[in-house]
Design a protein around this motif. Structure first.
Motif, PDB file in Angstrom:
ATOM      1  N   UNK A  19       0.816  -1.210   0.000  1.00 12.58           N
ATOM      2  CA  UNK A  19       0.000   0.000   0.000  1.00 12.58           C
ATOM      3  C   UNK A  19       0.853   1.264   0.000  1.00 12.58           C
ATOM      4  N   UNK A  20       1.959   1.235   0.742  1.00  9.14           N
ATOM      5  CA  UNK A  20       2.887   2.368   0.751  1.00  9.14           C
ATOM      6  C   UNK A  20       3.492   2.548  -0.642  1.00  9.14           C
ATOM      7  N   UNK A  21       3.863   1.438  -1.286  1.00  7.12           N
ATOM      8  CA  UNK A  21       4.430   1.502  -2.641  1.00  7.12           C
ATOM      9  C   UNK A  21       3.405   2.082  -3.621  1.00  7.12           C
ATOM     10  N   UNK A  22       2.147   1.691  -3.474  1.00 11.84           N
ATOM     11  CA  UNK A  22       1.090   2.222  -4.348  1.00 11.84           C
ATOM     12  C   UNK A  22       0.944   3.735  -4.160  1.00 11.84           C
ATOM     13  N   UNK A  23       0.979   4.197  -2.911  1.00 15.11           N
ATOM     14  CA  UNK A  23       0.880   5.632  -2.655  1.00 15.11           C
ATOM     15  C   UNK A  23       2.053   6.365  -3.298  1.00 15.11           C
ATOM     16  N   UNK A  24       3.255   5.820  -3.150  1.00 15.48           N
ATOM     17  CA  UNK A  24       4.441   6.466  -3.716  1.00 15.48           C
ATOM     18  C   UNK A  24       4.409   6.506  -5.236  1.00 15.48           C
ATOM     19  N   UNK A  25       3.625   5.642  -5.852  1.00 11.27           N
ATOM     20  CA  UNK A  25       3.521   5.618  -7.312  1.00 11.27           C
ATOM     21  C   UNK A  25       2.575   6.701  -7.837  1.00 11.27           C
ATOM     22  N   UNK A  26       1.821   7.374  -6.954  1.00 12.56           N
ATOM     23  CA  UNK A  26       0.903   8.426  -7.391  1.00 12.56           C
ATOM     24  C   UNK A  26       1.663   9.726  -7.636  1.00 12.56           C
ATOM     25  N   UNK A  27       1.186  10.512  -8.566  1.00 13.62           N
ATOM     26  CA  UNK A  27       1.826  11.797  -8.885  1.00 13.62           C
ATOM     27  C   UNK A  27       1.853  12.724  -7.669  1.00 13.62           C
ATOM     28  N   UNK A  28       0.822  12.664  -6.840  1.00 18.15           N
ATOM     29  CA  UNK A  28       0.729  13.536  -5.666  1.00 18.15           C
ATOM     30  C   UNK A  28       1.871  13.296  -4.679  1.00 18.15           C
ATOM     31  N   UNK A  29       2.375  12.068  -4.654  1.00 17.54           N
ATOM     32  CA  UNK A  29       3.421  11.707  -3.696  1.00 17.54           C
ATOM     33  C   UNK A  29       4.820  11.831  -4.279  1.00 17.54           C
ATOM     34  N   UNK A  30       4.939  12.423  -5.462  1.00 18.49           N
ATOM     35  CA  UNK A  30       6.241  12.456  -6.135  1.00 18.49           C
ATOM     36  C   UNK A  30       6.761  13.874  -6.337  1.00 18.49           C
TER      37      UNK A  30
END
Length: 143
Positions: A19-30
């Motif tokens: 789930x953390x990896x999925x969040x980091x894959x979002x544009x908002x988290x980059x």
């Protein structure tokens, strides 16, 4: 010579390392260069020690389960004009031995001596122990 220090942070709203990896894959988290980041209000006073090979250790469901190497600290000015710190991270999540942690706010420093070790090669895809079992083992001194 500068020593190394890590950060420890609760991964709020995340139920697993995946789930953390999925969040980091979002544009908002980059960041603009596509790297994952975590934005925090406070700038770490021990910046040199963090940037000397430090990682952020993520607490997920009451236990440290993984870490990410910290690449840099970027200044970020919010729409409210307030200066914040974007902790820019290596995209690779490294699974660690599970280590129970009580809830806390913000982030804390974590010495290299107190940080849980990485899981040995070949074990990084193993499921973490259920929180209740992990807690019971910690209480009797097994973990």
């Amino acid at each position: 010579m500068t020593s190394t220090v890590n950060l420890i942070k609760l991964s709020v709203g995340t139920d697993s390392v995946e789930g953390l990896a999925e969040w980091h894959a979002t544009k908002r988290a980059q960041t603009g260069d596509g790297l994952p980041r975590h934005v925090t209000r406070m700038w770490p006073k021990r910046e040199a020690e963090i940037l000397n090979g430090g990682s952020i250790f993520w607490v997920i469901k009451g236990a440290i389960q993984c870490r990410q190497r910290i690449l840099r600290l970027d200044e970020q000015i919010g729409s409210d004009g307030i200066r914040r710190c974007a902790i820019v991270l290596d995209p690779q999540l490294v699974r660690t031995q599970s280590s129970l942690r009580r809830p806390f706010q913000g982030w804390r420093y974590l010495t290299t001596q107190d940080a849980p070790p990485d899981l040995p090669e070949g074990r990084e895809n193993e499921e973490a122990l259920p929180v209740e079992l992990n807690q019971a083992l910690a209480e009797i001194g097994v973990l």
